[in-house]
Motif scaffolding. Structure first.
Motif, PDB file in Angstrom:
ATOM      1  N   ASN A  92       1.104  -1.145   0.044  1.00 58.59           N
ATOM      2  CA  ASN A  92       0.001  -0.037   0.129  1.00 58.59           C
ATOM      3  C   ASN A  92       0.607   1.469  -0.112  1.00 58.59           C
ATOM      4  OD1 ASN A  92      -2.412  -1.598  -0.057  1.00 58.59           O
ATOM      5  ND2 ASN A  92      -2.248  -1.778   2.428  1.00 58.59           N
ATOM      6  N   SER A 137      -6.640   4.752  -3.502  1.00 59.33           N
ATOM      7  CA  SER A 137      -6.975   3.314  -3.128  1.00 59.33           C
ATOM      8  C   SER A 137      -6.071   3.107  -2.041  1.00 59.33           C
ATOM      9  CB  SER A 137      -6.656   2.534  -4.332  1.00 59.33           C
ATOM     10  OG  SER A 137      -7.464   2.902  -5.471  1.00 59.33           O
ATOM     11  N   LEU A 159      -6.968   1.853   1.856  1.00 61.70           N
ATOM     12  CA  LEU A 159      -6.522   0.600   2.225  1.00 61.70           C
ATOM     13  C   LEU A 159      -5.667   0.952   3.521  1.00 61.70           C
ATOM     14  CD1 LEU A 159      -5.488  -1.013  -1.088  1.00 61.70           C
ATOM     15  CD2 LEU A 159      -7.181  -1.917   0.348  1.00 61.70           C
ATOM     16  N   TRP A 182     -11.585   0.256   2.820  1.00 60.51           N
ATOM     17  CA  TRP A 182     -11.887  -0.197   1.784  1.00 60.51           C
ATOM     18  C   TRP A 182     -13.137  -0.738   1.638  1.00 60.51           C
ATOM     19  CZ3 TRP A 182      -9.358   0.733  -2.968  1.00 60.51           C
ATOM     20  CH2 TRP A 182      -9.616   0.048  -3.891  1.00 60.51           C
TER      21      TRP A 182
END
Length: 220
Positions: free
Chosen positions: A3, A161, A165, A170
């Motif tokens: 991530n 995103s 996360l 998410w």
């Protein structure tokens, strides 16, 4: 991919999109690509060395190498002046892997399936531009369309995103997947419209609006 790495990839795609639009030079984008590309190769390697054969860790880590090699290659092309055709064919391989990841991700995580699909489209565009040498499709400047596609979708598919996360917010709801797919379609249409010749321009391959294929290197 990790991530943290995904967080950084968004800005690389954005800057490389600007490079393909001629807003920034390829050489000025090279250091960022080399930094993120190195991180995308070194950090996954460290993870794999400690994975002890754990299949889940390995499967979550190895795709980072594809994108890390992309950014390293882009940086070297712009600094050393290498020919881009090999990068174009490598992009076809990455696009195929991304498409496969989209298919296998769809049942459990439709949102990330759309993200993988987005990356598959990006790398397919690199293949068409740099390996096949296709610069225009009718009136459409494919280089500029690719640039706008990266600018519009690089940060949303990667940085945004990663933030969700990392913060544990998410979602894998089917409705979110449909919304992501609609966003992809909208960005594709907008990229196409922005790349069409404007009123008062010739829109030919020799026009001042055309972007060299060598500038259209980028991505996740």
């Amino acid at each position: 991919m990790g991530n943290v790495g995904l967080l950084l990839v968004g800005v690389v795609l954005f800057v490389n999109g600007l490079a393909s639009l001629g807003i920034v030079s390829g050489r000025s984008a090279a250091p960022l690509n080399l930094f993120v590309g190195t991180a995308q190769v070194v950090l996954p390697t460290l993870v794999l060395l400690q994975a002890e054969g754990d299949a889940a860790i390995i499967n979550a880590t190895w795709p980072s190498f594809l994108f890390g090699f992309t950014y390293l290659w882009f940086g070297l092309i712009n600094l050393a002046g290498f020919e881009p055709q090999g990068f174009g064919w490598f992009s076809l391989f990455v696009a195929g892997i991304a498409a496969y990841q989209a298919v296998i991700s769809a049942p459990g995580d439709p949102v990330f399936a759309v993200i993988w699909l987005t990356w598959a489209i990006m790398w397919t565009l690199f293949f068409v531009l740099l390996a096949l040498g296709v610069q225009r499709v009718g009136r459409l400047d494919l280089g500029r369309a690719t640039g706008w596609f990266l600018v519009l979708l690089g940060v949303p598919t990667c940085t945004v995103s990663a933030i969700f996360l990392l913060n544990g917010t998410w979602t894998t709801a089917p409705e979110a997947g449909l919304l992501a797919l609609a966003g992809l379609a909208g960005a594709a249409v907008l990229s196409t419209l922005l790349a069409l010749p404007r009123a008062g321009t010739r829109g030919e391959a020799g026009s001042s609006n055309a972007v060299p294929a060598e500038a259209v290197l980028a991505v996740d």
